[in-house]
Design a protein around this motif. Structure first.
Motif, mmCIF file in Angstrom:
data_model
loop_
_atom_site.group_PDB
_atom_site.id
_atom_site.type_symbol
_atom_site.label_atom_id
_atom_site.label_comp_id
_atom_site.label_asym_id
_atom_site.label_seq_id
_atom_site.Cartn_x
_atom_site.Cartn_y
_atom_site.Cartn_z
ATOM 1 N N ARG A 105 0.865 -1.152 -0.035
ATOM 2 C CA ARG A 105 0.054 0.024 0.131
ATOM 3 C C ARG A 105 0.846 1.433 0.209
ATOM 4 N N ALA A 106 0.686 2.055 -0.856
ATOM 5 C CA ALA A 106 1.173 3.570 -0.945
ATOM 6 C C ALA A 106 0.596 4.468 -0.804
ATOM 7 N N GLU A 107 1.030 5.616 0.099
ATOM 8 C CA GLU A 107 -0.105 6.672 0.246
ATOM 9 C C GLU A 107 0.860 8.184 -0.197
ATOM 10 N N THR A 108 1.925 7.982 -0.530
ATOM 11 C CA THR A 108 2.563 9.139 -0.903
ATOM 12 C C THR A 108 3.272 8.907 -2.338
ATOM 13 N N LEU A 109 3.793 9.815 -3.202
ATOM 14 C CA LEU A 109 4.341 9.800 -4.340
ATOM 15 C C LEU A 109 5.758 8.897 -4.255
ATOM 16 N N ASP A 110 6.518 9.177 -3.168
ATOM 17 C CA ASP A 110 7.807 8.544 -2.953
ATOM 18 C C ASP A 110 7.608 7.220 -2.753
ATOM 19 N N GLU A 111 6.422 6.570 -1.920
ATOM 20 C CA GLU A 111 6.003 5.371 -1.984
ATOM 21 C C GLU A 111 5.657 4.769 -2.987
ATOM 22 N N VAL A 112 4.863 5.457 -4.021
ATOM 23 C CA VAL A 112 4.541 4.982 -5.416
ATOM 24 C C VAL A 112 5.973 4.716 -6.141
ATOM 25 N N ARG A 113 6.820 5.507 -6.127
ATOM 26 C CA ARG A 113 8.071 5.399 -6.865
ATOM 27 C C ARG A 113 8.718 4.140 -6.296
ATOM 28 N N ALA A 114 8.836 4.188 -5.132
ATOM 29 C CA ALA A 114 9.688 2.913 -4.691
ATOM 30 C C ALA A 114 9.148 1.586 -5.072
ATOM 31 N N ALA A 115 7.769 1.663 -4.816
ATOM 32 C CA ALA A 115 7.130 0.359 -5.274
ATOM 33 C C ALA A 115 7.240 -0.026 -6.877
ATOM 34 N N CYS A 116 7.329 1.029 -7.824
ATOM 35 C CA CYS A 116 7.496 0.688 -8.973
ATOM 36 C C CYS A 116 8.928 0.257 -9.392
ATOM 37 N N ALA A 117 9.645 0.815 -8.588
ATOM 38 C CA ALA A 117 11.036 0.257 -8.936
ATOM 39 C C ALA A 117 11.493 -0.867 -8.502
ATOM 40 N N GLU A 118 10.616 -1.565 -7.588
ATOM 41 C CA GLU A 118 11.042 -2.885 -7.078
ATOM 42 C C GLU A 118 10.011 -4.001 -7.924
ATOM 43 N N ALA A 119 9.039 -3.303 -8.371
ATOM 44 C CA ALA A 119 7.850 -4.541 -9.137
ATOM 45 C C ALA A 119 8.396 -5.062 -10.219
ATOM 46 N N PHE A 120 8.953 -4.166 -11.375
ATOM 47 C CA PHE A 120 9.302 -4.845 -12.272
ATOM 48 C C PHE A 120 10.601 -5.926 -12.458
ATOM 49 N N THR A 121 11.440 -5.681 -11.067
ATOM 50 C CA THR A 121 12.119 -6.697 -10.995
ATOM 51 C C THR A 121 12.090 -7.832 -10.307
ATOM 52 N N ARG A 122 10.879 -8.090 -9.713
ATOM 53 C CA ARG A 122 10.500 -9.096 -8.828
ATOM 54 C C ARG A 122 10.029 -10.172 -9.899
ATOM 55 N N LYS A 123 10.258 -11.480 -9.373
ATOM 56 C CA LYS A 123 9.522 -12.672 -10.124
ATOM 57 C C LYS A 123 8.305 -12.824 -9.651
ATOM 58 N N GLY A 124 7.329 -12.387 -10.234
ATOM 59 C CA GLY A 124 5.884 -12.540 -9.929
ATOM 60 C C GLY A 124 5.248 -11.134 -10.052
ATOM 61 N N PRO A 125 3.896 -10.994 -9.601
ATOM 62 C CA PRO A 125 3.073 -9.831 -9.848
ATOM 63 C C PRO A 125 3.128 -8.835 -8.520
ATOM 64 N N THR A 126 2.896 -7.712 -8.655
ATOM 65 C CA THR A 126 2.588 -6.995 -7.422
ATOM 66 C C THR A 126 1.471 -6.128 -7.803
ATOM 67 N N VAL A 127 0.771 -6.103 -6.502
ATOM 68 C CA VAL A 127 -0.489 -5.337 -6.325
ATOM 69 C C VAL A 127 -0.361 -4.249 -5.698
ATOM 70 N N LEU A 128 -0.334 -2.940 -6.245
ATOM 71 C CA LEU A 128 -0.146 -1.711 -5.431
ATOM 72 C C LEU A 128 -1.280 -0.992 -5.175
ATOM 73 N N GLU A 129 -1.787 -0.911 -3.843
ATOM 74 C CA GLU A 129 -2.987 -0.093 -3.604
ATOM 75 C C GLU A 129 -2.564 1.333 -3.250
ATOM 76 N N VAL A 130 -3.172 2.358 -3.778
ATOM 77 C CA VAL A 130 -3.091 3.583 -3.325
ATOM 78 C C VAL A 130 -4.566 4.397 -3.181
ATOM 79 N N PRO A 131 -4.793 4.652 -1.987
ATOM 80 C CA PRO A 131 -5.804 5.202 -1.697
ATOM 81 C C PRO A 131 -5.845 6.463 -2.384
ATOM 82 N N VAL A 132 -6.896 6.928 -3.071
ATOM 83 C CA VAL A 132 -7.101 8.314 -3.823
ATOM 84 C C VAL A 132 -8.410 9.211 -3.535
#
Length: 544
Positions: free
Chosen positions: A509-536
């Motif tokens: 779960r990410a609530e700030t843009l910094d947390e979103v950026r960090a999640a993106c940086a990790e997701a595409f290097t991970r073996k398997g899917p990532t679900v990123l929940e962002v309250p808007v």
């Protein structure tokens, strides 16, 4: 009589056709088909038949070739109908198969019989058939392939009784090739070219058939020679033109009156590769502005037949673009300045600035801008978030071919499994582009079980859930239709991190843009899917 079984002959035909990947969810009436499954075939298992069809659809579109789906008799076919509808609207060539009960019992209609197999999937398949004899099964597959591929492409359905597969074949299957494109009538295309050349201020309205036919280059060539304004047809499921091009104006509105108003000032418009037009909701008005002529090119006779206005021509969209570009007279500049709409391909604008500017939660616009900045330029975007279309297309203009997919039908539950098929195609082809799917918190529930398949195949898809805790688009319709007090439009209490982990995916779960950026940086290097929940911030988007 051959010494080979119906199964052996059919699987050889499938090899010859290049159909060695099967998407499905197995059932008792399908196990005889899957018996002694060949080692050179691949079975992509899903947990629900609708996910099997959606994944096959994405796979077929990304590969530009048909895909094979196997579902469970009448029950599984019924489960799959929503995404069969979408495949039909997407014009995706799929061969959908299901078992049926043994022929010895069909007359008695035992449990799980598909009682009227040819009728059940209609009207969303081009052809539907249960072979009269087991010996006809291989030839039925060949006909199914031809029907699915020939324009307009689309899904077909075969029902095969479970005891057919072990019966002896009469011989090898006959392999045929079929055309996938139809050339426009030369006299008619010359008439259209002359009309475009004579027009004072023509408009080009491009549709998704251009993208399906890999025709961006040809679409650009015609636009630049004519120096004509380019619009995307309403609710285009695939972008037909780069949104950053100086001649691009944006997507047309989704309603009769506003669309006509948008085209005011043009004396001629030509629709290429799309219906005339997709409308929803109903807003009265004239179909086209007074004084404007409409031309229409499509490879689908039903589209030309139901068009309420305009002169039609049957032909492949890309071949027609090539023919027109050779025949039209060039111009040095547009007749009027191109006015770009901020929301690009989307049929309606983003929410008002006031709704986007509040402390606390991120706005969806801020989230999407952050995602675009934090992801590679070649990322493939898949969208099923109807509440924030204006924001998404404001933040993420599509400037590369085959980099955006959504559903043509409006039937939720397609995009999550479709992203799985797209990611498989990226891996198979060696392109290895990142796949990011933006799916609303309501839409996610329609095919959440697709996460399991992404996990099993270690697909590094990033699923982003802008959680607004409502069906925002339905609240927009409540405003337009003047229906206050409708129940069931709020979605409190969903935990997407927990749901992701339950299927074996990584949830964050990410609530700030910094947390979103960090999640993106990790997701595409991970073996398997990532679900990123962002309250808007919850907003009610304008429909017009």
């Amino acid at each position: 009589m051959s010494d080979k079984t119906i199964r052996e002959v059919t699987f050889q035909l499938l090899r010859d056709l290049g159909l060695t990947t099967i998407f499905g969810n197995p059932g008792s009436t399908e196990e005889t088909f899957l018996k002694d499954f060949p080692k050179d075939f691949r079975y992509i298992q899903t947990l629900h038949e609708s996910s099997a069809v959606g994944a096959a659809d994405g796979f077929a579109q990304a590969n530009r070739r048909p895909a094979l789906v196997n579902v469970h008799t009448s029950a599984g076919l019924s489960n799959a109908m929503s995404n069969i509808l979408t495949a039909s609207q997407n014009k995706t060539p799929l061969i959908i198969t299901a078992g049926n009960q043994t022929r010895d019992m069909l007359l008695m209609e035992p449990w799980l019989t598909n009682v009227e197999p040819a009728l059940l999937p209609k009207p969303w398949v081009k052809w539907s058939y249960e072979p009269v004899r087991a010996e006809d099964v291989p030839a039925a597959f060949m006909r199914a392939y031809a029907m699915a591929m020939q324009p307009p492409a689309g899904p077909v359905f075969l029902s095969i009784p479970l005891d057919d597969w072990d019966k002896p074949a009469t011989g090898p299957a006959v392999l045929r090739s079929v055309t996938t494109r139809i050339a426009p009538d030369p006299d008619r295309i010359a008439e259209f070219a002359e009309a475009l050349s004579r027009a004072r201020h023509p408009a080009l309205i491009y549709g998704s058939a251009i993208a399906r036919g890999d025709g961006w280059q040809q679409a650009i060539a015609l636009a630049e020679k004519l120096q004509a304004h380019v619009y995307a047809a309403p609710a285009s499921e695939r972008p037909p033109f780069p949104e950053t091009h100086p001649l691009y104006s944006g997507g047309l509105p989704f309603a009769i009156g506003p669309l006509s108003k948008k085209l005011a000032g043009h004396d001629l418009a030509i629709v290429i590769g799309a219906p005339v037009f997709r409308y929803y909701p109903y807003v009265e008005g004239e179909y086209i502005p007074a004084g404007m002529r409409l031309l229409h090119i499509t490879d689908d006779p039903s589209e030309s037949g139901r068009a309420p206005v305009g002169d039609s021509l049957l032909g492949d969209a890309v071949l027609s673009l090539q023919a027109l570009e050779k025949l039209v007279q060039g111009r040095s500049a547009p007749a009027a300045p191109v006015v770009k709409q901020a929301h690009g391909l989307a049929p309606h604008p983003a929410a008002s600035a006031d709704a986007q500017d509040k402390p606390g939660k991120l706005s969806s616009l801020a989230l999407f801008k952050g995602l675009r900045a934090a992801t590679p330029a070649d990322t493939v975007l898949v969208e099923e978030s109807p509440s924030n279309l204006g924001e998404l297309h404001t933040a993420w203009p599509i400037d590369r071919p085959d980099s955006f997919y959504t559903f043509a039908s409006g039937s939720l539950g397609w995009n999550l499994p479709a992203s799985i098929g797209i990611a498989l195609a990226e891996r198979d082809s060696g392109r290895h582009r990142p796949v990011l799917a933006i799916i609303g918190d309501g839409s996610f529930q329609y095919s959440i079980q697709g996460l399991w398949t992404a996990v099993q195949h270690q697909l590094p898809i990033l699923f982003v859930v802008p959680r607004n805790e409502q069906y925002g688009i339905l609240k927009s319709f409540a405003v337009l239709e003047e229906t206050p007090g409708v129940p069931g439009l709020d979605l409190p209490g969903l935990d997407f991190v927990a749901l992701a982990k339950g299927y074996g995916a990584h949830g964050v779960r990410a609530e700030t843009l910094d947390e979103v950026r960090a999640a993106c940086a990790e997701a595409f290097t991970r073996k398997g899917p990532t679900v990123l929940e962002v309250p808007v911030l919850p907003t009610i988007p304008p429909l017009l």
